[in-house]
Design a protein around this motif. Structure first.
Motif, PDB file in Angstrom:
ATOM      1  N   GLY A   9      10.273   0.827   5.608  1.00  0.00           N
ATOM      2  CA  GLY A   9       9.046   0.906   4.821  1.00  0.00           C
ATOM      3  C   GLY A   9       8.854  -0.323   3.955  1.00  0.00           C
ATOM      4  O   GLY A   9       9.625  -1.258   3.945  1.00  0.00           O
ATOM      5  N   ARG A  10       7.740  -0.355   3.209  1.00  0.00           N
ATOM      6  CA  ARG A  10       7.456  -1.461   2.313  1.00  0.00           C
ATOM      7  C   ARG A  10       7.626  -0.992   0.881  1.00  0.00           C
ATOM      8  O   ARG A  10       7.690   0.193   0.604  1.00  0.00           O
ATOM      9  CB  ARG A  10       6.022  -1.968   2.540  1.00  0.00           C
ATOM     10  CG  ARG A  10       5.776  -2.476   3.940  1.00  0.00           C
ATOM     11  CD  ARG A  10       4.368  -3.036   4.063  1.00  0.00           C
ATOM     12  NE  ARG A  10       3.372  -2.052   3.686  1.00  0.00           N
ATOM     13  CZ  ARG A  10       2.530  -2.217   2.680  1.00  0.00           C
ATOM     14  NH1 ARG A  10       2.574  -3.323   1.943  1.00  0.00           N
ATOM     15  NH2 ARG A  10       1.634  -1.299   2.385  1.00  0.00           N
ATOM     16  N   PHE A  11       7.649  -1.922  -0.035  1.00  0.00           N
ATOM     17  CA  PHE A  11       7.773  -1.618  -1.449  1.00  0.00           C
ATOM     18  C   PHE A  11       6.550  -2.135  -2.170  1.00  0.00           C
ATOM     19  O   PHE A  11       5.899  -3.092  -1.722  1.00  0.00           O
ATOM     20  CB  PHE A  11       9.037  -2.257  -2.035  1.00  0.00           C
ATOM     21  CG  PHE A  11      10.281  -1.584  -1.544  1.00  0.00           C
ATOM     22  CD1 PHE A  11      10.797  -0.490  -2.218  1.00  0.00           C
ATOM     23  CD2 PHE A  11      10.905  -2.016  -0.391  1.00  0.00           C
ATOM     24  CE1 PHE A  11      11.931   0.134  -1.757  1.00  0.00           C
ATOM     25  CE2 PHE A  11      12.032  -1.399   0.066  1.00  0.00           C
ATOM     26  CZ  PHE A  11      12.556  -0.313  -0.612  1.00  0.00           C
ATOM     27  N   ARG A  44      10.283  -8.667  -4.810  1.00  0.00           N
ATOM     28  CA  ARG A  44      10.474  -9.909  -5.576  1.00  0.00           C
ATOM     29  C   ARG A  44       9.510 -10.989  -5.055  1.00  0.00           C
ATOM     30  O   ARG A  44       9.358 -11.172  -3.848  1.00  0.00           O
ATOM     31  CB  ARG A  44      11.913 -10.370  -5.440  1.00  0.00           C
ATOM     32  CG  ARG A  44      12.264 -11.550  -6.343  1.00  0.00           C
ATOM     33  CD  ARG A  44      13.676 -12.045  -6.019  1.00  0.00           C
ATOM     34  NE  ARG A  44      14.639 -10.984  -6.220  1.00  0.00           N
ATOM     35  CZ  ARG A  44      15.228 -10.724  -7.399  1.00  0.00           C
ATOM     36  NH1 ARG A  44      14.908 -11.447  -8.466  1.00  0.00           N
ATOM     37  NH2 ARG A  44      16.127  -9.768  -7.504  1.00  0.00           N
ATOM     38  N   GLN A  45       8.862 -11.705  -6.005  1.00  0.00           N
ATOM     39  CA  GLN A  45       7.944 -12.774  -5.618  1.00  0.00           C
ATOM     40  C   GLN A  45       8.743 -13.988  -5.137  1.00  0.00           C
ATOM     41  O   GLN A  45       9.709 -14.420  -5.785  1.00  0.00           O
ATOM     42  CB  GLN A  45       7.072 -13.177  -6.820  1.00  0.00           C
ATOM     43  CG  GLN A  45       5.991 -12.157  -7.164  1.00  0.00           C
ATOM     44  CD  GLN A  45       4.894 -12.137  -6.129  1.00  0.00           C
ATOM     45  OE1 GLN A  45       4.761 -13.062  -5.322  1.00  0.00           O
ATOM     46  NE2 GLN A  45       4.107 -11.057  -6.119  1.00  0.00           N
ATOM     47  N   ASN A  46       8.357 -14.531  -3.982  1.00  0.00           N
ATOM     48  CA  ASN A  46       9.016 -15.719  -3.408  1.00  0.00           C
ATOM     49  C   ASN A  46       7.939 -16.750  -3.098  1.00  0.00           C
ATOM     50  O   ASN A  46       7.162 -16.596  -2.146  1.00  0.00           O
ATOM     51  CB  ASN A  46       9.778 -15.359  -2.145  1.00  0.00           C
ATOM     52  CG  ASN A  46      10.650 -16.508  -1.643  1.00  0.00           C
ATOM     53  OD1 ASN A  46      10.661 -17.592  -2.226  1.00  0.00           O
ATOM     54  ND2 ASN A  46      11.366 -16.256  -0.558  1.00  0.00           N
ATOM     55  N   PRO A  47       7.857 -17.819  -3.891  1.00  0.00           N
ATOM     56  CA  PRO A  47       6.770 -18.799  -3.634  1.00  0.00           C
ATOM     57  C   PRO A  47       6.921 -19.501  -2.303  1.00  0.00           C
ATOM     58  O   PRO A  47       5.962 -20.035  -1.777  1.00  0.00           O
ATOM     59  CB  PRO A  47       6.897 -19.794  -4.804  1.00  0.00           C
ATOM     60  CG  PRO A  47       8.317 -19.648  -5.277  1.00  0.00           C
ATOM     61  CD  PRO A  47       8.697 -18.223  -5.034  1.00  0.00           C
ATOM     62  N   ASN A  48       8.123 -19.542  -1.728  1.00  0.00           N
ATOM     63  CA  ASN A  48       8.297 -20.220  -0.436  1.00  0.00           C
ATOM     64  C   ASN A  48       7.699 -19.454   0.715  1.00  0.00           C
ATOM     65  O   ASN A  48       7.571 -19.979   1.802  1.00  0.00           O
ATOM     66  CB  ASN A  48       9.777 -20.459  -0.161  1.00  0.00           C
ATOM     67  CG  ASN A  48      10.398 -21.364  -1.210  1.00  0.00           C
ATOM     68  OD1 ASN A  48       9.725 -22.248  -1.736  1.00  0.00           O
ATOM     69  ND2 ASN A  48      11.679 -21.135  -1.491  1.00  0.00           N
ATOM     70  N   GLN A  57       3.158  -8.977 -11.317  1.00  0.00           N
ATOM     71  CA  GLN A  57       2.264 -10.125 -11.339  1.00  0.00           C
ATOM     72  C   GLN A  57       1.267 -10.060 -10.205  1.00  0.00           C
ATOM     73  O   GLN A  57       0.084 -10.344 -10.373  1.00  0.00           O
ATOM     74  CB  GLN A  57       3.082 -11.426 -11.253  1.00  0.00           C
ATOM     75  CG  GLN A  57       3.966 -11.684 -12.474  1.00  0.00           C
ATOM     76  CD  GLN A  57       5.226 -10.879 -12.444  1.00  0.00           C
ATOM     77  OE1 GLN A  57       5.488 -10.186 -11.458  1.00  0.00           O
ATOM     78  NE2 GLN A  57       6.006 -10.947 -13.537  1.00  0.00           N
ATOM     79  N   ALA A  58       1.768  -9.662  -9.002  1.00  0.00           N
ATOM     80  CA  ALA A  58       0.839  -9.556  -7.874  1.00  0.00           C
ATOM     81  C   ALA A  58      -0.106  -8.398  -8.043  1.00  0.00           C
ATOM     82  O   ALA A  58      -1.259  -8.446  -7.642  1.00  0.00           O
ATOM     83  CB  ALA A  58       1.627  -9.416  -6.570  1.00  0.00           C
ATOM     84  N   MET A  95      14.322  -7.002  -3.956  1.00  0.00           N
ATOM     85  CA  MET A  95      13.722  -6.016  -4.857  1.00  0.00           C
ATOM     86  C   MET A  95      14.110  -6.335  -6.289  1.00  0.00           C
ATOM     87  O   MET A  95      15.134  -6.975  -6.554  1.00  0.00           O
ATOM     88  CB  MET A  95      14.197  -4.600  -4.523  1.00  0.00           C
ATOM     89  CG  MET A  95      13.976  -4.170  -3.102  1.00  0.00           C
ATOM     90  SD  MET A  95      14.662  -2.538  -2.813  1.00  0.00           S
ATOM     91  CE  MET A  95      14.713  -2.520  -1.026  1.00  0.00           C
ATOM     92  N   VAL A  96      13.287  -5.897  -7.220  1.00  0.00           N
ATOM     93  CA  VAL A  96      13.530  -6.089  -8.637  1.00  0.00           C
ATOM     94  C   VAL A  96      13.122  -4.818  -9.372  1.00  0.00           C
ATOM     95  O   VAL A  96      12.153  -4.153  -8.998  1.00  0.00           O
ATOM     96  CB  VAL A  96      12.745  -7.308  -9.170  1.00  0.00           C
ATOM     97  CG1 VAL A  96      11.250  -7.104  -9.048  1.00  0.00           C
ATOM     98  CG2 VAL A  96      13.124  -7.580 -10.625  1.00  0.00           C
ATOM     99  N   VAL A  97      13.902  -4.476 -10.416  1.00  0.00           N
ATOM    100  CA  VAL A  97      13.593  -3.297 -11.230  1.00  0.00           C
ATOM    101  C   VAL A  97      12.443  -3.638 -12.157  1.00  0.00           C
ATOM    102  O   VAL A  97      12.429  -4.695 -12.800  1.00  0.00           O
ATOM    103  CB  VAL A  97      14.828  -2.843 -12.036  1.00  0.00           C
ATOM    104  CG1 VAL A  97      14.489  -1.656 -12.917  1.00  0.00           C
ATOM    105  CG2 VAL A  97      15.968  -2.479 -11.097  1.00  0.00           C
TER     106      VAL A  97
END
Length: 409
Positions: free
Chosen positions: A212-214, A168-172, A219-220, A118-120
């Motif tokens: 649950g999901r966040f 948090r975006q994870n390109p992998n 960006q997404a 997660m990211v603020v």
């Protein structure tokens, strides 16, 4: 240190265990006692129990809190997740609500506790980069009406309008391309239907402690279709109205506090004036009593004079000799009276002769002759007065000496 909360038992309500934990933690004394005022511990227990009943995902605990100045103190906290509804899906925001030492007279401290994935959200209006939360409800905290349940409801509403945490975006994590031809781009995976997305968002994962999901990262989210303008306007208007209401409440609170201060000052001034009036009234009553005593004395003297006048009413019709109006007490007193009268008469005569010679009414030789004769008579009168006074003193001493054996016997 306060004991940790009891482990939850399946099938039992969380509020019951919160009550047991808080009863034990807040009843401790000595070095292990929590640093809260004794007269508000019951209110702290009531706030946390009500929070556990309304939001079972928030559990009361006791843990060490480090202040900005480096002090570490053992405080109560509500640790868990805050449920929000964002675009029809339910999310759980991990947060910690710390009850600082002056609570509940001062607001608690709220922090988000995001996990690694997660990211603020940058630039969030209510959450800074460190995860510290500051919402209008905390700024307008009013003791004793403000409480934790209303705080969490306000947080849930505001975070539902603008979530502070994103995945948090994870390109992998992108799916691998099954096509062996590298020139072809992978086909996008189909988007889940609204029903399946809503259903999956409400399923709490057993692997994640928050379930649950966040919401996706900004960006997404930018790649998604534009939101409905009416919905955005409604959400912004609601947030603006809430901020305005909290601002009005804070201003009204300040105005009422200033009004109360003015009333307290007026009350103190009225009390001071009351003391002055009471003091003046006491002085007036004392003066009245003194005047009444003097009036009684005057009335008594008036009665004595009226009685004397009634007794001597018939004597006014006869000629009364002035010299007989006052009778001396004894022979020595009579002689003293006669000598004193003659001395004063000679004094008055000499004064009259002085005035006459100054005006030229009598010749100077006659003035000297009369003054010489009068001075000789005045000398004899004064000498007689001195002898009579000495005789009176001797008579008083003899009278006192005669009374001493009588009192001794």
């Amino acid at each position: 240190m306060a004991p940790p909360p009891p482990p939850p038992v399946p099938g039992a309500p969380g509020a019951q265990y919160a009550q047991q934990f808080l009863s034990t933690a807040l009843s401790q004394r000595g070095p292990a006692a929590l640093p809260y005022a004794e007269n508000v511990k019951w209110l702290i227990r009531q706030h946390l129990v009500a929070l556990a009943e309304s939001f079972p995902s928030l559990h009361p605990k006791a843990s060490a809190f480090t202040h900005n100045d480096g002090r570490t103190v053992n405080l109560l906290q509500a640790d868990g997740t805050i449920p929000i509804v964002y675009q029809g899906a339910v999310y759980n925001i991990p947060a910690v609500i710390w009850l600082l030492e002056p609570y509940p007279r001062s607001p608690p401290a709220v922090f988000l506790s995001p996990t690694r994935d997660m990211v603020v959200k940058p630039g969030h209006p209510h959450v800074d980069r460190s995860g510290s939360v500051l919402v209008p409800y905390l700024r307008s905290w009013v003791f004793p009406s403000s409480n934790l349940v209303d705080l969490v409801r306000s947080l849930s509403h505001l975070f539902g309008l603008d979530p502070p945490l994103y995945t948090r975006q994870n390109p992998n994590n992108n799916p691998t391309n099954p096509n062996p031809n590298p020139s072809l781009s992978p086909s996008p995976s189909p988007a889940p239907s609204p029903s399946s997305s809503s259903l999956s968002s409400r399923i709490y994962s057993s692997l994640s402690p928050y379930g649950g999901r966040f919401p996706p990262s900004p960006q997404a989210a930018a790649a998604r279709p534009t939101e409905d303008a009416a919905e955005v306007y409604r959400r912004n208007a609601t947030s603006k109205i809430i901020d305005m209401v909290h601002g009005d409440m804070a201003g009204l609170r300040r105005a009422r506090e200033a009004e109360m201060e003015g009333l307290f000052s007026t009350q103190a001034e009225l009390r001071r004036r009351e003391e002055e009036l009471s003091k003046g009234l006491r002085e007036m009553l004392e003066e009245k009593e003194g005047l009444e005593q003097q009036l009684q004395l005057i009335l008594m003297n008036t009665d004595v004079l009226e009685g004397w006048l009634r007794e001597n009413e018939g004597r006014r019709r006869r000629d009364v000799d002035v010299d007989d109006a006052v009778e001396p007490a004894d022979v020595l007193s009579r002689q003293m009276l006669e000598c004193t009268a003659a001395d004063l008469a000679v004094e008055d005569t000499i004064y009259s002769l002085d005035k006459a010679v100054q005006e030229g009414s009598i010749p100077f030789e006659m003035y000297l002759k009369n003054v010489r004769a009068l001075s000789r008579d005045q000398y004899f009168h004064r000498a007689m007065s001195a002898k009579v006074r000495a005789a009176q003193v001797q008579a008083q001493v003899s009278s006192m000496a005669a009374r001493v054996p009588h009192h001794a016997s």
